[in-house]
Write a protein that holds these residues in place. Structure first.
Motif, PDB file in Angstrom:
ATOM      1  N   GLY A   1      27.606   5.646 -20.832  1.00 15.88           N
ATOM      2  CA  GLY A   1      26.375   4.961 -20.780  1.00 15.88           C
ATOM      3  C   GLY A   1      26.086   3.618 -20.665  1.00 15.88           C
ATOM      4  N   GLY A   2      26.999   3.168 -21.131  1.00 14.55           N
ATOM      5  CA  GLY A   2      27.107   1.687 -21.491  1.00 14.55           C
ATOM      6  C   GLY A   2      27.426   0.700 -20.149  1.00 14.55           C
ATOM      7  N   CYS A   3      27.899   1.766 -19.285  1.00 16.09           N
ATOM      8  CA  CYS A   3      28.225   1.442 -17.799  1.00 16.09           C
ATOM      9  C   CYS A   3      27.049   1.146 -16.813  1.00 16.09           C
ATOM     10  N   ARG A   4      25.867   1.657 -17.536  1.00 14.62           N
ATOM     11  CA  ARG A   4      24.706   2.003 -16.456  1.00 14.62           C
ATOM     12  C   ARG A   4      24.275   0.715 -15.959  1.00 14.62           C
ATOM     13  N   VAL A   5      23.437   0.734 -14.768  1.00 16.70           N
ATOM     14  CA  VAL A   5      23.161  -0.498 -14.128  1.00 16.70           C
ATOM     15  C   VAL A   5      21.490  -0.481 -14.233  1.00 16.70           C
ATOM     16  N   LYS A   6      20.732  -1.432 -14.162  1.00 19.88           N
ATOM     17  CA  LYS A   6      19.556  -1.384 -13.676  1.00 19.88           C
ATOM     18  C   LYS A   6      19.012  -1.211 -12.457  1.00 19.88           C
ATOM     19  N   PHE A   7      17.820  -0.783 -12.094  1.00 12.89           N
ATOM     20  CA  PHE A   7      17.442  -0.516 -10.711  1.00 12.89           C
ATOM     21  C   PHE A   7      16.816  -2.011 -10.271  1.00 12.89           C
ATOM     22  N   LEU A   8      16.878  -1.896  -8.960  1.00 15.40           N
ATOM     23  CA  LEU A   8      16.213  -2.986  -8.387  1.00 15.40           C
ATOM     24  C   LEU A   8      14.386  -3.152  -8.664  1.00 15.40           C
ATOM     25  N   ARG A   9      14.118  -3.989  -9.036  1.00 18.27           N
ATOM     26  CA  ARG A   9      12.510  -4.114  -9.065  1.00 18.27           C
ATOM     27  C   ARG A   9      11.841  -4.234  -7.834  1.00 18.27           C
ATOM     28  N   VAL A  10      11.054  -3.202  -7.649  1.00 17.16           N
ATOM     29  CA  VAL A  10      10.398  -3.102  -6.210  1.00 17.16           C
ATOM     30  C   VAL A  10       8.902  -3.259  -6.381  1.00 17.16           C
ATOM     31  N   GLN A  11       8.327  -3.810  -5.856  1.00 18.14           N
ATOM     32  CA  GLN A  11       6.848  -3.846  -6.062  1.00 18.14           C
ATOM     33  C   GLN A  11       6.309  -2.638  -5.362  1.00 18.14           C
ATOM     34  N   ARG A  12       5.226  -1.856  -5.996  1.00 19.68           N
ATOM     35  CA  ARG A  12       4.836  -0.822  -5.251  1.00 19.68           C
ATOM     36  C   ARG A  12       3.949  -1.139  -4.325  1.00 19.68           C
ATOM     37  N   ARG A  13       3.910  -0.740  -3.111  1.00 17.04           N
ATOM     38  CA  ARG A  13       3.138  -0.872  -1.989  1.00 17.04           C
ATOM     39  C   ARG A  13       1.751  -0.170  -2.090  1.00 17.04           C
ATOM     40  N   LEU A  14       0.831  -0.824  -1.991  1.00 16.07           N
ATOM     41  CA  LEU A  14      -0.620  -0.183  -2.145  1.00 16.07           C
ATOM     42  C   LEU A  14      -1.019   0.303  -0.666  1.00 16.07           C
ATOM     43  N   PHE A  15      -0.433  -0.215   0.327  1.00 13.27           N
ATOM     44  CA  PHE A  15      -0.760   0.045   1.583  1.00 13.27           C
ATOM     45  C   PHE A  15       0.142   0.261   2.459  1.00 13.27           C
ATOM     46  N   ARG A  16       0.452   1.594   3.215  1.00 13.92           N
ATOM     47  CA  ARG A  16       1.594   1.830   4.159  1.00 13.92           C
ATOM     48  C   ARG A  16       1.474   0.772   5.350  1.00 13.92           C
ATOM     49  N   ASP A  17       2.434   0.675   5.998  1.00 13.45           N
ATOM     50  CA  ASP A  17       2.465   0.044   7.097  1.00 13.45           C
ATOM     51  C   ASP A  17       1.893   0.839   8.178  1.00 13.45           C
ATOM     52  N   ALA A  18       0.775   0.399   8.744  1.00 10.73           N
ATOM     53  CA  ALA A  18       0.152   1.170   9.886  1.00 10.73           C
ATOM     54  C   ALA A  18       0.869   1.487  11.110  1.00 10.73           C
ATOM     55  N   GLY A  19       2.048   0.567  11.307  1.00  8.86           N
ATOM     56  CA  GLY A  19       2.776   0.693  12.363  1.00  8.86           C
ATOM     57  C   GLY A  19       3.660   1.835  12.232  1.00  8.86           C
ATOM     58  N   ARG A  20       3.871   2.328  11.169  1.00 10.96           N
ATOM     59  CA  ARG A  20       4.776   3.556  10.848  1.00 10.96           C
ATOM     60  C   ARG A  20       3.784   4.924  10.659  1.00 10.96           C
ATOM     61  N   GLU A  21       2.596   4.741  10.776  1.00  8.12           N
ATOM     62  CA  GLU A  21       1.690   5.895  10.388  1.00  8.12           C
ATOM     63  C   GLU A  21       2.052   6.914  12.016  1.00  8.12           C
ATOM     64  N   LEU A  22       2.237   8.076  11.836  1.00  8.49           N
ATOM     65  CA  LEU A  22       2.191   9.214  12.504  1.00  8.49           C
ATOM     66  C   LEU A  22       0.638   9.558  12.809  1.00  8.49           C
ATOM     67  N   THR A  23       0.226   9.167  14.216  1.00 11.54           N
ATOM     68  CA  THR A  23      -1.289   9.775  14.449  1.00 11.54           C
ATOM     69  C   THR A  23      -1.420  11.151  14.940  1.00 11.54           C
ATOM     70  N   LYS A  24      -2.606  11.689  14.855  1.00  9.29           N
ATOM     71  CA  LYS A  24      -2.813  12.938  15.436  1.00  9.29           C
ATOM     72  C   LYS A  24      -2.283  13.199  16.735  1.00  9.29           C
ATOM     73  N   ALA A  25      -2.748  12.292  17.586  1.00  7.49           N
ATOM     74  CA  ALA A  25      -2.368  12.322  19.066  1.00  7.49           C
ATOM     75  C   ALA A  25      -0.938  12.254  19.289  1.00  7.49           C
ATOM     76  N   GLU A  26      -0.232  11.592  18.571  1.00  3.10           N
ATOM     77  CA  GLU A  26       1.260  11.383  18.689  1.00  3.10           C
ATOM     78  C   GLU A  26       1.985  12.850  18.125  1.00  3.10           C
ATOM     79  N   TYR A  27       1.378  13.440  17.018  1.00  2.00           N
ATOM     80  CA  TYR A  27       1.830  14.693  16.504  1.00  2.00           C
ATOM     81  C   TYR A  27       1.682  15.509  17.323  1.00  2.00           C
ATOM     82  N   GLN A  28       0.285  15.632  18.124  1.00  2.00           N
ATOM     83  CA  GLN A  28      -0.018  16.812  19.246  1.00  2.00           C
ATOM     84  C   GLN A  28       1.125  16.464  20.391  1.00  2.00           C
ATOM     85  N   HIS A  29       1.606  15.354  20.536  1.00  2.00           N
ATOM     86  CA  HIS A  29       2.367  14.934  21.892  1.00  2.00           C
ATOM     87  C   HIS A  29       3.862  15.635  21.525  1.00  2.00           C
ATOM     88  N   LEU A  30       4.137  15.479  20.377  1.00  2.00           N
ATOM     89  CA  LEU A  30       5.506  16.049  19.652  1.00  2.00           C
ATOM     90  C   LEU A  30       5.437  17.589  20.018  1.00  2.00           C
TER      91      LEU A  30
END
Length: 300
Positions: free
Chosen positions: A86-115
């Motif tokens: 346990g003494g060899c454990r390492v700390k995690f990287l500190r990552v700021q929690r995103r309150l908003f997702r990247d709209a460019g990566r959101e799958l739309t209903k139209a794209e879903y239907q096209h799939l």
């Protein structure tokens, strides 16, 4: 265990430990893959705090995303605790929690239907039905095995994962499609989505097939991965119901009888962060069946 050199036998013992801890198969696979990568990098050297930290730096230099690095460090720290280091454990990287997702990566209903349309046009009935099922229910890729013939007949799937049991309601139209597909494949019971050899589909195969479908459908491959279907379900459900608590229940993110809120999603904020900034005070009563039916987009 006090041996400071990582051996195949220790990795096997760690795998048994994970199984006794009732980790899911997907979690075990991920942990063991990361541990073997660490073992290769270690190259026979004795485990130490310095080398654990050096591996963390190595991952950063390789350009891994912070979330991916923390996932690998989680596997490493779990192993170190198991080995009594346990003494060899390492700390995690500190990552700021995103309150908003990247709209460019959101799958739309139209794209879903096209799939869906593209999968059926290519004759990939299993893949098209799988994408539809994941989008219409919000299940995780690791939960696909719970879409069984019995569940389709009952109109609901009982999912036991990560120490919790929850019920997923299946739209009637989806159930009919699942049963028709199962009958065509001569699957009388058990998991509906299987390989040609009869094995249950794994997440790697599902991921790979979805990525190939992107090319044929002309949809940005960055948007198409199993968990994004879960996000699409969450967004449509919330926009229809404005009921964040019910959504948390459906997605399996709320402890039984406990509150739902951003504090429960600090490490794995699967619910789109912007939903937590909205209040459901103006939400009227709405039934889950209605909401899921609405999400089915009236598939033909």
């Amino acid at each position: 265990m006090t041996e400071d050199r990582l051996t195949p036998l220790q990795i096997q013992a760690f795998a048994r430990h994970l199984r006794l801890e009732e980790k899911s198969e997907a979690t075990m696979e991920k942990y063991l893959r990361d541990i073997r990568a660490f073992a290769r990098w270690l190259d026979g050297r004795e485990i130490s705090k310095g080398l654990s930290a050096a591996w963390k730096a190595h991952l950063v230099e390789r350009g891994y995303a912070p979330a991916s690095i923390n996932a690998k460090l989680s596997a490493l720290n779990s192993l170190l605790e198991f080995l009594g280091l346990g003494g060899c454990r390492v700390k995690f990287l500190r990552v700021q929690r995103r309150l908003f997702r990247d709209a460019g990566r959101e799958l739309t209903k139209a794209e879903y239907q096209h799939l869906l349309d593209t999968a059926h046009r290519l004759g990939q009935e299993r893949l098209g039905l799988l994408v539809e099922a994941m989008g219409a229910t919000g299940i995780r890729v690791s939960e696909v095995r719970y879409l069984t013939v019995e569940a389709a007949r009952q109109g609901k799937a009982e999912i036991s994962l990560k120490g919790k049991i929850r019920t997923i309601l299946l739209p009637g139209k989806l159930c009919r499609k699942l049963l028709q597909y199962a009958q065509k494949q001569k699957t009388a019971s058990g998991a509906i989505f299987r390989t040609k050899s009869g094995k249950e589909l794994g997440r790697r195969q599902i991921w790979a097939e979805m990525k190939r479908l992107c090319g044929h459908a002309g949809v940005d491959p960055r948007k198409v991965f199993p968990h994004n279907l879960r996000h699409l379900f969450a967004m449509v459900f919330y926009r229809t119901s404005r009921d964040i608590v019910k959504l948390a229940d459906l997605l399996g993110h709320r402890q039984a009888g406990g509150p739902a809120g951003p504090q429960q999603h600090r490490d794995h904020p699967h619910l789109p962060g912007d939903l937590w900034r909205r209040t459901p005070a103006d939400a009227g009563p709405a039934g889950t069946d209605l909401l899921i039916t609405e999400f089915a987009f009236r598939h033909k």
